[in-house]
Motif scaffolding. Structure first.
Motif, PDB file in Angstrom:
ATOM      1  N   PRO A  16       0.839  -1.191   0.000  1.00 42.11           N
ATOM      2  CA  PRO A  16       0.000   0.000   0.000  1.00 42.11           C
ATOM      3  C   PRO A  16       0.880   1.250   0.000  1.00 42.11           C
ATOM      4  N   SER A  17       0.433   2.290  -0.699  1.00 37.48           N
ATOM      5  CA  SER A  17       1.167   3.552  -0.765  1.00 37.48           C
ATOM      6  C   SER A  17       0.208   4.688  -0.455  1.00 37.48           C
ATOM      7  N   MET A  18       0.624   5.592   0.430  1.00 39.24           N
ATOM      8  CA  MET A  18      -0.234   6.683   0.852  1.00 39.24           C
ATOM      9  C   MET A  18       0.566   7.969   0.919  1.00 39.24           C
ATOM     10  N   LEU A  19      -0.127   9.094   0.744  1.00 38.87           N
ATOM     11  CA  LEU A  19       0.486  10.408   0.889  1.00 38.87           C
ATOM     12  C   LEU A  19      -0.132  11.104   2.092  1.00 38.87           C
ATOM     13  N   TYR A  20       0.703  11.833   2.824  1.00 42.68           N
ATOM     14  CA  TYR A  20       0.273  12.534   4.020  1.00 42.68           C
ATOM     15  C   TYR A  20       0.668  14.003   3.945  1.00 42.68           C
ATOM     16  N   ALA A  21      -0.171  14.880   4.503  1.00 44.60           N
ATOM     17  CA  ALA A  21       0.173  16.292   4.616  1.00 44.60           C
ATOM     18  C   ALA A  21       1.384  16.456   5.530  1.00 44.60           C
ATOM     19  N   ASP A  22       1.479  15.621   6.567  1.00 50.24           N
ATOM     20  CA  ASP A  22       2.614  15.643   7.483  1.00 50.24           C
ATOM     21  C   ASP A  22       3.174  14.215   7.572  1.00 50.24           C
ATOM     22  N   ALA A  23       3.991  13.857   6.597  1.00 48.35           N
ATOM     23  CA  ALA A  23       4.537  12.497   6.521  1.00 48.35           C
ATOM     24  C   ALA A  23       5.424  12.183   7.727  1.00 48.35           C
ATOM     25  N   ARG A  24       6.126  13.173   8.250  1.00 51.52           N
ATOM     26  CA  ARG A  24       6.991  12.934   9.411  1.00 51.52           C
ATOM     27  C   ARG A  24       6.150  12.513  10.625  1.00 51.52           C
ATOM     28  N   ALA A  25       5.032  13.200  10.850  1.00 55.26           N
ATOM     29  CA  ALA A  25       4.141  12.830  11.953  1.00 55.26           C
ATOM     30  C   ALA A  25       3.523  11.454  11.702  1.00 55.26           C
ATOM     31  N   ALA A  26       3.222  11.136  10.447  1.00 57.41           N
ATOM     32  CA  ALA A  26       2.665   9.815  10.112  1.00 57.41           C
ATOM     33  C   ALA A  26       3.674   8.720  10.435  1.00 57.41           C
ATOM     34  N   VAL A  27       4.934   8.921  10.056  1.00 48.58           N
ATOM     35  CA  VAL A  27       5.973   7.928  10.361  1.00 48.58           C
ATOM     36  C   VAL A  27       6.073   7.745  11.870  1.00 48.58           C
ATOM     37  N   ARG A  28       6.054   8.841  12.600  1.00 49.73           N
ATOM     38  CA  ARG A  28       6.150   8.766  14.063  1.00 49.73           C
ATOM     39  C   ARG A  28       4.972   7.972  14.641  1.00 49.73           C
ATOM     40  N   GLN A  29       3.743   8.266  14.186  1.00 50.97           N
ATOM     41  CA  GLN A  29       2.577   7.554  14.701  1.00 50.97           C
ATOM     42  C   GLN A  29       2.614   6.076  14.325  1.00 50.97           C
ATOM     43  N   LEU A  30       2.937   5.774  13.093  1.00 51.68           N
ATOM     44  CA  LEU A  30       2.930   4.383  12.648  1.00 51.68           C
ATOM     45  C   LEU A  30       3.993   3.557  13.360  1.00 51.68           C
ATOM     46  N   THR A  31       5.152   4.153  13.652  1.00 45.54           N
ATOM     47  CA  THR A  31       6.194   3.403  14.356  1.00 45.54           C
ATOM     48  C   THR A  31       5.911   3.312  15.850  1.00 45.54           C
ATOM     49  N   GLU A  32       5.538   4.414  16.463  1.00 48.94           N
ATOM     50  CA  GLU A  32       5.319   4.417  17.912  1.00 48.94           C
ATOM     51  C   GLU A  32       4.028   3.718  18.313  1.00 48.94           C
TER      52      GLU A  32
END
Length: 141
Positions: A16-32
């Motif tokens: 799956p591939s997705m785009l985010y307005a704040d990709a850095r926050a998305a990475v943080r949420q998905l990992t944490e």
């Protein structure tokens, strides 16, 4: 800046591939909150995430920043949020971790009629994530 781990002996056929307005926050949420591991992260000189790969089990999700340009970004303009299913071994433990990190749970862990247990969560930009113990199978051809 970019970082990438050594290639794995296998890679999933569907990512799956997705785009985010704040990709850095998305990475943080998905990992944490969801337990993903960052496999690759590519940024431009300003720190905008152009492409990231996050792994959980033998699956990978790819994501990037909205507005970064390119053909994929143009094709995704105006597209709605995505929904992704991820298999986990312990649905209830995974759910507890997500709740501890303040994730919006759309549906709590539930036993389904077809024998699976799963729950639904919404990430910070509206994508729906389904985490469960159902194991889709591809019949041998």
């Amino acid at each position: 800046m970019s970082e990438q781990s050594a290639p794995s002996p296998s890679s999933p056929s569907v990512c799956p591939s997705m785009l985010y307005a704040d990709a850095r926050a998305a990475v943080r949420q998905l990992t944490e909150a969801f337990g993903f591991t960052t496999v690759a992260l590519f940024e431009d000189e300003s720190g905008l995430i152009l492409h990231a790969e996050l792994a959980l089990g033998n699956g990978i999700v790819m994501l990037g920043s909205k507005g970064a340009g390119g053909e994929f970004g143009a094709a995704m303009a105006g597209a709605g949020p995505a929904a992704v299913y991820v298999r986990v071994d312990d649905v209830d433990a995974h759910h507890r971790r997500a709740v501890e990190h303040g994730v919006e749970v759309v549906a709590p862990p539930t036993d389904q009629e077809y024998g699976a247990r799963d729950y639904l969560a919404r990430d910070r930009e509206g994508h729906i994530w389904s985490f469960g113990d159902y194991r889709p199978q591809i019949a041998a051809v």
